[in-house]
Enzyme design. Structure first.
Site, mmCIF file in Angstrom:
data_model
loop_
_atom_site.group_PDB
_atom_site.id
_atom_site.type_symbol
_atom_site.label_atom_id
_atom_site.label_comp_id
_atom_site.label_asym_id
_atom_site.label_seq_id
_atom_site.Cartn_x
_atom_site.Cartn_y
_atom_site.Cartn_z
ATOM 1 N N ASP A 186 0.797 -1.280 0.149
ATOM 2 C CA ASP A 186 -0.050 0.092 -0.061
ATOM 3 C C ASP A 186 0.874 1.403 -0.057
ATOM 4 O OD1 ASP A 186 -2.130 -1.391 -0.079
ATOM 5 O OD2 ASP A 186 -2.443 -1.614 2.325
ATOM 6 N N CYS A 191 -1.470 4.697 18.194
ATOM 7 C CA CYS A 191 -0.190 5.066 17.342
ATOM 8 C C CYS A 191 -0.223 6.016 16.456
ATOM 9 C CB CYS A 191 0.098 3.679 16.803
ATOM 10 S SG CYS A 191 1.588 3.824 15.719
ATOM 11 N N CYS A 225 1.420 -5.045 15.222
ATOM 12 C CA CYS A 225 2.690 -4.907 14.621
ATOM 13 C C CYS A 225 3.579 -5.412 15.764
ATOM 14 C CB CYS A 225 3.349 -3.687 14.230
ATOM 15 S SG CYS A 225 3.247 -2.391 15.165
#
Length: 354
Positions: A18, A98, A196
């Protein structure tokens, strides 16, 4: 798509398809593109000194590449907050936090330092300048990948400086086709899904790396007050959980409450999961509300169809949300996000059910 010819744009490059496609698209448009990659933590199997996919793509596109080190800030602002909220009986959403503090806080500031006019990311969401002089955050054209739920913390000032080129694409296949047409080496790279910084999406193992903070065994109690069993730590449970309770009962049981102070997990039948509303804190409104009551549609989890609600604003960025119909599994630590049609009005942090 808006044309950014001649503008200097820092692209947040993760090494995925992306953000890599965003960099190629903007370069093709004639923007002065700079790749910027965040180093947030040490990944398992990472070899120091070797180029990651983000830098390889930047080299391929012939654009400058910068890696910025946010390890200390990410550990403090995101990972530690994740732990403390879980140990406090909540189920946090680190991606929302985040976006607020790291991607559109620290990274946006770094893009400014590099002299960039804008920061571009690979988020699937649309950012529209309205005739009312305000920026409007709208769902992506490709609804299956829409990420507007995670971006309700953005401010007008931030929205004026960010670009979301994938907001108008119709499918993930289209992104991969474009990436392949550009010859990007990551065109067929699979998407990352889990949080993540948590290997294999095993958040329990992540939390149990700090055994001194664990609550230890405690009681599992039915809504009626009857003690039905024992748990091995409140951090292992979330509201609405059914699996792994280890209790034989005449009907399916679900987690309906977590109390780390009493080291107790409360369970009940499915009807015990439904609530008429919720309490919310840390409210942020992208479009400022008129008056102290807002009628909207809302979502209390990412993969959910919005439902009607009324928000009553209270002092200190807090509020009460009443649902048109009772909703299942109101979960402290998650986000409630308010919509009007395809537009995000704002959102906040769920502190409890009404």
């Amino acid at each position: 798509m808006h044309n950014y010819h001649g503008k200097k744009i820092a692209v947040a490059m993760s090494g995925g398809v992306d953000s890599s496609t965003v960099a190629a698209l903007l370069k093709e448009q004639g923007a002065e593109v700079v790749g910027i990659n965040m180093k947030l933590f040490e990944r398992p199997g990472e070899v120091p000194g070797t180029k990651g996919d983000a830098e390889l793509v930047a080299d391929y596109l012939g654009i400058p590449f910068h890696q910025v080190h946010f390890e200390e800030e990410f550990a403090r602002l995101i990972m530690e907050e994740f732990r403390s909220r879980y140990f406090g009986g909540e189920t946090p959403n680190p991606c929302v936090r985040c976006n607020k503090y790291v991607k559109f806080g620290l990274l946006l500031e770094k893009a400014r330092e590099l002299g960039a006019d804008y920061l571009a990311t690979g988020h699937y969401v649309r950012n529209v300048a309205g005739e009312d002089g305000l920026w409007h955050l709208k769902k992506a054209a490709f609804l299956a990948k829409d990420q507007s739920y995670f971006l309700y913390t953005l401010t007008q000032e931030q929205l004026s400086r960010v670009v979301f080129p994938l907001g108008e694409v119709e499918s993930k296949d289209e992104v991969r086709r474009r990436a392949a047409a550009y010859g990007l080496p990551v065109a067929q790279k699979s998407d990352s899904q889990e949080i993540c910084f948590i290997p294999n999406d095993d958040y329990v193992a992540f939390l149990e790396k700090e055994p001194e903070r664990l609550s230890g065994p405690g009681e599992i109690v039915h809504l009626s007050g009857a003690v039905l069993g024992r748990h091995s730590g409140t951090h292992r449970y979330t509201i609405g959980q059914r699996r792994g309770l280890g209790i034989a009962w005449k009907e399916p049981l679900y987690v309906v409450g977590i109390d780390p102070q009493k080291n107790r997990v409360t369970v009940g039948e499915v009807e015990g999961l439904f609530a008429p509303g919720l309490r919310v804190a840390e409210l942020n409104w992208i479009v400022p509300p008129e008056g102290d009551e807002v009628r909207a549609a809302c979502k209390i989890r990412y993969r959910q169809h919005p439902f009607d609600c009324v928000v009553t604003l209270l002092p200190g960025g807090e509020g009460e949300v009443r649902f048109a119909e009772p909703q299942k599994s109101v979960t402290p630590g998650q986000s409630v996000v308010f919509y009007r049609d395809d537009e995000v009005l704002g959102g906040g942090l769920i502190t409890g059910a009404l």
